[in-house]
Design an enzyme around this catalytic site. Sequence first.
Site, PDB file in Angstrom:
ATOM      1  CD  GLU A 103      -4.892  -1.869   1.274  1.00 20.88           C
ATOM      2  OE1 GLU A 103      -4.883  -2.465   1.373  1.00 20.88           O
ATOM      3  OE2 GLU A 103      -4.728  -0.488   1.106  1.00 20.88           O
ATOM      4  CD  GLU A 126      -7.228  -6.020   3.038  1.00 21.35           C
ATOM      5  OE1 GLU A 126      -5.766  -6.111   2.702  1.00 21.35           O
ATOM      6  OE2 GLU A 126      -7.978  -6.645   3.082  1.00 21.35           O
ATOM      7  N   GLY A 149       0.866  -1.282  -0.070  1.00 19.25           N
ATOM      8  CA  GLY A 149       0.276   0.361  -0.238  1.00 19.25           C
ATOM      9  C   GLY A 149       1.203   1.324  -0.116  1.00 19.25           C
ATOM     10  NE  ARG A 196       4.841  -1.807   3.927  1.00 24.10           N
ATOM     11  CZ  ARG A 196       4.006  -1.657   3.414  1.00 24.10           C
ATOM     12  NH1 ARG A 196       2.379  -2.632   3.024  1.00 24.10           N
ATOM     13  NH2 ARG A 196       3.145  -0.498   4.648  1.00 24.10           N
ATOM     14  CG  ASP A 207      -2.408  -2.212  13.932  1.00 23.02           C
ATOM     15  OD1 ASP A 207      -2.381  -2.190  13.104  1.00 23.02           O
ATOM     16  OD2 ASP A 207      -4.081  -2.071  14.390  1.00 23.02           O
TER      17      ASP A 207
HETATM   18  O1  LIG Z   1       0.686  -1.157   5.116  1.00 26.05           O
HETATM   19  P1  LIG Z   1      -0.626  -1.038   3.461  1.00 26.05           P
HETATM   20  O2  LIG Z   1       0.038  -2.498   2.362  1.00 26.05           O
HETATM   21  O3  LIG Z   1      -1.337   0.108   3.307  1.00 26.05           O
HETATM   22  O4  LIG Z   1      -1.784  -1.554   4.532  1.00 26.05           O
HETATM   23  C1  LIG Z   1      -2.940  -1.232   5.116  1.00 26.05           C
HETATM   24  O5  LIG Z   1      -2.167  -0.346   6.015  1.00 26.05           O
HETATM   25  C2  LIG Z   1      -3.585   0.779   5.051  1.00 26.05           C
HETATM   26  C3  LIG Z   1      -4.007   1.654   6.665  1.00 26.05           C
HETATM   27  O6  LIG Z   1      -2.848   1.898   7.554  1.00 26.05           O
HETATM   28  C4  LIG Z   1      -4.274   0.049   4.405  1.00 26.05           C
HETATM   29  O7  LIG Z   1      -3.528   0.641   3.408  1.00 26.05           O
HETATM   30  C5  LIG Z   1      -4.335  -1.197   5.195  1.00 26.05           C
HETATM   31  O8  LIG Z   1      -4.797  -2.263   3.859  1.00 26.05           O
HETATM   32  O1  LIG Z   2      -6.112  -1.653   7.411  1.00 23.54           O
HETATM   33  C1  LIG Z   2      -5.945  -2.258   8.715  1.00 23.54           C
HETATM   34  C2  LIG Z   2      -4.345  -2.037   8.943  1.00 23.54           C
HETATM   35  C3  LIG Z   2      -2.990  -2.161  10.095  1.00 23.54           C
HETATM   36  N1  LIG Z   2      -4.563  -2.026  11.402  1.00 23.54           N
HETATM   37  C4  LIG Z   2      -6.370  -2.226  10.923  1.00 23.54           C
HETATM   38  O2  LIG Z   2      -6.795  -1.932  12.226  1.00 23.54           O
HETATM   39  N2  LIG Z   2      -6.671  -1.708   9.986  1.00 23.54           N
END
Ligand SMILES: O=P(O)(O)O[C@H]1O[C@H](CO)[C@@H](O)[C@H]1O
Ligand SMILES: O=c1cc[nH]c(=O)[nH]1
Length: 234
Positions: A180, A178, A20, A24, A203
């Site tokens: 996506e 998450e 995302g 990264r 987290d």
């Molecule tokens: O670390 P990425 O790949 O962005 O994925 C997670 O982190 C983001 C939220 O902080 C959202 O995109 C979620 O899917």
């Molecule tokens: O989409 C996300 C990514 C990390 N932690 C969350 O609670 N939601």
Amino acid sequence: MSVHINAKKGDIADTILLPGDPLRAKYIAETFLEDVVQYNDVRNMFGFTGTYKGKRISVQGTGMGVPSISIYVTELMNEYDVKKLIRVGTCGSIHKDVKVRDVIIAQSASTDSKMNEIIFKGISYAPTADFDLLLKAYNAGLEKGLSLRVGNVFTEDVFYNDHAEHEKWAEYGILALEMESSALYTLAAKYGRQALSILTVSDHLLTGEVTTSEERQTTFNDMIIVALEAAIQE
Ligand SMILES: O=P(O)(O)O[C@H]1O[C@H](CO)[C@@H](O)[C@H]1O
Ligand SMILES: O=c1cc[nH]c(=O)[nH]1
């Protein structure tokens, strides 16, 4: 060039990693790939192509949420003919047995996103990983001595959601949240391509444990190695 990617045809490999976070993507390219060329800087959503163990691989940031990843993966499949797409993302655990820094392979992705309602009009479609890629990733993890979790994740539209029913979702087997994977799996199915999401728990919604944004950007190497090893297997 597509609307959101300023690469020429042929600049992007047929296998791609999809974090995302565009930083990264930069980290993955700089740390794991050789002979790297940056092919995209539109909106700072960086994309790079290089080689891993001699095989051509690209890595493209997708942004956060279903609308954003949907734009990138549609353009990658439709205009650049990308064939294997592996998300390398972060997620939040809602399960007592899933710990921070665990790596999850998303076999399926439940969702509250409107996208599949728009497409399927009342049918509850089940976005599902490509089994061949899943097996390759799982075996790559085993070879590295990692204990990977495999299961159902939840792709949510609302990050700060006071109305979520985490306890019920966990009871029904959802491991983590998450934003996506359901879109990636649905669109890959539409275009007949292979897709997989590999996620690191950043987290924990039950314990409150978190990782820093720098850790999220740079230190989830187990997930990245599993994705790259799965990507290069024939
Ligand atoms: O670390 P990425 O790949 O962005 O994925 C997670 O982190 C983001 C939220 O902080 C959202 O995109 C979620 O899917
Ligand atoms: O989409 C996300 C990514 C990390 N932690 C969350 O609670 N939601």
